[in-house]
Motif scaffolding. Structure first.
Motif, PDB file in Angstrom:
ATOM      1  N   UNK A  66       0.950  -1.344   0.089  1.00 27.21           N
ATOM      2  CA  UNK A  66       0.084  -0.053  -0.023  1.00 27.21           C
ATOM      3  C   UNK A  66       0.973   1.227   0.061  1.00 27.21           C
ATOM      4  N   UNK A  67       2.087   1.230   0.738  1.00 32.23           N
ATOM      5  CA  UNK A  67       2.875   2.334   0.578  1.00 32.23           C
ATOM      6  C   UNK A  67       3.409   2.477  -0.520  1.00 32.23           C
ATOM      7  N   UNK A  68       3.624   1.546  -1.130  1.00 31.03           N
ATOM      8  CA  UNK A  68       4.362   1.663  -2.556  1.00 31.03           C
ATOM      9  C   UNK A  68       3.296   2.338  -3.509  1.00 31.03           C
ATOM     10  N   UNK A  69       2.229   1.898  -3.466  1.00 36.97           N
ATOM     11  CA  UNK A  69       1.037   2.314  -4.116  1.00 36.97           C
ATOM     12  C   UNK A  69       0.837   4.024  -3.796  1.00 36.97           C
ATOM     13  N   UNK A  70       0.691   4.350  -2.756  1.00 40.65           N
ATOM     14  CA  UNK A  70       0.510   5.484  -2.347  1.00 40.65           C
ATOM     15  C   UNK A  70       1.797   6.581  -2.642  1.00 40.65           C
ATOM     16  N   UNK A  71       2.897   5.934  -2.693  1.00 40.55           N
ATOM     17  CA  UNK A  71       3.901   6.728  -3.233  1.00 40.55           C
ATOM     18  C   UNK A  71       3.978   6.974  -4.795  1.00 40.55           C
ATOM     19  N   UNK A  72       3.423   6.035  -5.340  1.00 38.06           N
ATOM     20  CA  UNK A  72       3.013   5.855  -6.933  1.00 38.06           C
ATOM     21  C   UNK A  72       2.209   7.273  -7.090  1.00 38.06           C
ATOM     22  N   UNK A  73       1.153   7.105  -6.481  1.00 41.36           N
ATOM     23  CA  UNK A  73      -0.050   8.166  -6.577  1.00 41.36           C
ATOM     24  C   UNK A  73       0.356   9.264  -6.355  1.00 41.36           C
ATOM     25  N   UNK A  91     -12.675   5.838  -6.742  1.00 40.36           N
ATOM     26  CA  UNK A  91     -11.789   5.876  -5.479  1.00 40.36           C
ATOM     27  C   UNK A  91     -11.417   4.481  -5.125  1.00 40.36           C
ATOM     28  N   UNK A  92     -10.200   4.337  -4.789  1.00 40.49           N
ATOM     29  CA  UNK A  92      -9.539   3.349  -4.230  1.00 40.49           C
ATOM     30  C   UNK A  92      -9.667   3.147  -2.587  1.00 40.49           C
ATOM     31  N   UNK A  93     -10.160   2.202  -2.000  1.00 41.32           N
ATOM     32  CA  UNK A  93     -10.262   2.111  -0.633  1.00 41.32           C
ATOM     33  C   UNK A  93      -9.216   1.415  -0.035  1.00 41.32           C
ATOM     34  N   UNK A  94      -9.312   1.592   1.336  1.00 38.87           N
ATOM     35  CA  UNK A  94      -8.391   0.538   1.926  1.00 38.87           C
ATOM     36  C   UNK A  94      -8.500  -0.886   1.888  1.00 38.87           C
ATOM     37  N   UNK A  95      -9.899  -1.270   1.517  1.00 33.68           N
ATOM     38  CA  UNK A  95     -10.230  -2.593   1.510  1.00 33.68           C
ATOM     39  C   UNK A  95      -9.678  -3.266   0.199  1.00 33.68           C
TER      40      UNK A  95
END
Lengths: 352, 263
Positions: A11-18, B101-105
């Motif tokens: 998820x962290x990797x994806x947030x960085x991408x975003x 929107x992409x959620x945490x789920x």
């Protein structure tokens, strides 16, 4: 580039991408705003950026002459560059996406050439394809021919067994047909008319007016949300038809829907400013290199990069030879294509 | 529990009948079914017909599903090279039909599938830079992340190395047991079918040749008639049935009629 972030959480990797993509979009928007202000500042009467911003934010406080030049003369041109650049680039990115072909653009599918032919009919012989629109005969003719071209492509794509490669080939065939017809018109037309046709095909923003701008902006504002709504589906199209189908996308239906929307965008744009072939091809490629395939970023990215290229082209067309406005189509191609070649030859990740 | 039944299912491509009269008994969830058949027999066509990508006669009946979209389909790899990381391409499969929107789920699901298939290390790589086998694992992830109850997989192991073939098939087998999934896997390796499949469907020339429990269907006769190989199925020293291929049978799969009658 991607290896460095490989160690973190998914998820962290994806947030960085975003985050990176959001920053790129903000950077593009900022560059565009700067470009528009510079565009407004330049002309026979030159202003500095401070004067421009003052004139934009507090039009009541600046001299009447400055206000008229900024708001009535330069603003429609500067904003037309933004709207047309964004429209052509969005049209190009979606054509490339639905046809899964890096060559697809309003220019290579014959839509620009069709528009040019329509405009030439009006310029050379005064033929109005739609009789009642006398004041707008040139853009209306161009628009009608551009839409007819799109309809031809649309009709062909409905046929069984027609692949996206076939559609691109048909587009290129249409370009040749329209070029031949243009030559035919120029052969029979008066010298004065030939000059007008040639000038039209070079593309020019100087014919922009507030009403034209509102029309182009309305089409863009209507088209963008319709395309955004299909974001995930359009992104999936780049995985190939079979994969997209397996994710629940209906490629044929989506292709037709999107083709209609982007044809309208491209037809409106070229009918107001003439042939600017380069934006619809290059804007999308630059956006894809910067932002990847995800349409949530690619769509606004393509719009911003197309708008930025045309706006910057507008600036260059005024400053290359002081006192002369070189047609924008020439400038964007001559300056933009070397830049584009530099980008595609030096990129680190293969984008096609 | 979910179940799939095919009743006289047929399909045509441009006027040519490519699938005709495929009728199966009800295939209940909780089992792994191997779809077998020579090249061009109609395995992919059958999958596309079941998944609804092809129209045709007959009836594909899905019963007992608890989700709106119970079916997922993993097609064969088509070699597309999008500018997209593995993580994004799996997220993309999950987000179809959902909001922007992409959620945490959504992230939790993608990460769960990455771990399930043991491909977490690939998540930042571009799909276009992967090897054929890695792409196949990503394809499996894209199908699994849709949380299907019936999963159709078209040769998911064809580009995998032997240990990953075993890993993937064992994982699929485990999912049928733990989550009650019905998984239909098209494959060419009959040895894998003998080892992992609860049941097999055999397709030849666009029609169903046989469908039933693996041990009953995969026989020496079937291998000769449908696959044109002379082979034996004998227990190994560990006691499990093994396929021993002696060579071509050279009967050019003249007819499958005989087997079809007896099945």
């Amino acid at each position: 580039m991607t290896d460095a972030v490989g160690a973190g959480e998914g998820r962290g990797f994806y947030s960085a991408l975003v985050l990176r993509r959001q920053l790129i979009l903000m950077g593009l928007a900022l560059a565009l705003a700067l470009s528009v202000c510079t565009d407004l500042a330049l002309g026979p009467a030159s202003y500095n950026l401070g004067q421009v911003i003052e004139g934009l934010l507090w039009p009541g406080q600046v001299e009447d002459q400055v206000r008229v030049i900024l708001w009535e003369i330069r603003m429609p041109v500067a904003l037309m560059a933004v709207v047309v650049g964004a429209s052509l680039s969005i049209a190009g990115v979606q054509m490339q996406t639905i046809l899964n072909n890096p060559l697809a653009s309003p220019f290579t599918l014959g839509i620009s050439a069709g528009a040019g032919f329509g405009a030439a009919l009006a310029l050379a012989f005064g033929v109005a394809l739609v009789p009642f629109a006398v004041d707008y005969i040139i853009p209306v003719n161009a628009f009608v021919m551009a839409m007819l071209t799109s309809l031809a492509i649309y009709g062909l794509s409905l046929r069984q067994g027609v692949s996206s490669e076939t559609i691109v080939l048909l587009g290129i065939a249409l370009v040749f047909i329209f070029n031949a017809l243009m030559s035919l018109i120029q052969f029979f037309a008066s010298q004065q008319a030939v000059a007008a046709v040639v000038f039209w095909t070079m593309g020019s923003l100087t014919k922009a007016t507030w009403p034209k701008l509102w029309i182009a902006l309305a089409v863009l504002a209507a088209a963008a949300p319709l395309l955004a709504r299909r974001g995930w589906q359009l992104t999936a199209m780049r995985l190939g038809d079979a994969k997209a189908e397996s994710m629940g996308v209906r490629p044929r239906r989506l292709r037709l829907e999107v083709l209609v929307i982007v044809s309208l965008l491209a037809a409106i744009s070229v009918s107001f400013v003439g042939t600017i072939g380069f934006i619809g091809l290059v804007g999308p490629h630059i956006a894809r290199m910067l932002l990847g395939e995800d349409q949530r970023f690619l769509l606004p990215g393509a719009a911003l990069s197309g708008a930025l290229i045309l706006s910057a082209g507008s600036i260059l067309s005024k400053i290359i030879i002081p006192g002369t406005i070189i047609p924008i189509g020439i400038v964007t191609s001559l300056v933009g294509i070397p830049f584009f070649l530099y980008l595609i030859l030096n990129r680190r990740v293969a984008t096609w | 529990m979910v179940s799939l039944t095919l009743n006289a299912v047929s399909a045509a491509y441009g006027g040519r009948q490519v699938l005709s009269g495929v009728t199966t008994p009800t295939l209940p969830g909780g089992q792994l079914v191997a779809l077998l058949g020579p090249n061009g027999a109609g395995k992919s066509t059958l999958f596309r017909r079941i998944f609804g990508l092809l129209r045709g006669g007959g009836e594909v009946r899905v019963e007992g599903a608890t989700v709106p979209r119970p079916l997922a389909y993993m097609p064969q790899d088509n070699g597309a090279r999008p500018v997209m990381t593995v993580y994004e391409s799996i997220l993309l499969a999950r987000m179809q039909g959902r909001g922007l929107r992409v959620t945490s789920k959504d992230h939790v699901e993608v990460e769960r599938i990455l771990d399930l298939l043991n491909i977490r290390a690939l998540r930042g790589r571009h799909v276009g830079d992967l090897s054929g086998g890695q792409r196949q694992m990503v394809g499996a992830a894209q199908a699994l992340v849709q949380n299907p109850e019936i999963l159709l997989m078209d040769e998911p192991t064809s580009a995998l190395d032997l240990s990953r073939q075993i890993d993937l098939l064992a994982l699929l087998h485990r999912l049928t047991r733990e989550q009650g999934l019905l998984i239909v896997v098209a494959m060419h390796d009959l040895g894998h079918a003998l080892r992992f499949a609860d049941a097999v469907m055999v397709i030849g020339d666009g029609s169903l040749v046989a469908c039933g429990a693996t041990g009953d269907v995969v026989t020496t006769d079937l291998l000769r008639e449908v696959f044109d190989v002379a082979a034996r199925i004998e227990p190994c020293s560990m006691g499990s049935p093994q396929l021993i291929v002696d060579g071509r049978a050279n009967c050019l799969r003249a007819n499958c009629q005989q087997i079809r009658r007896s099945a």
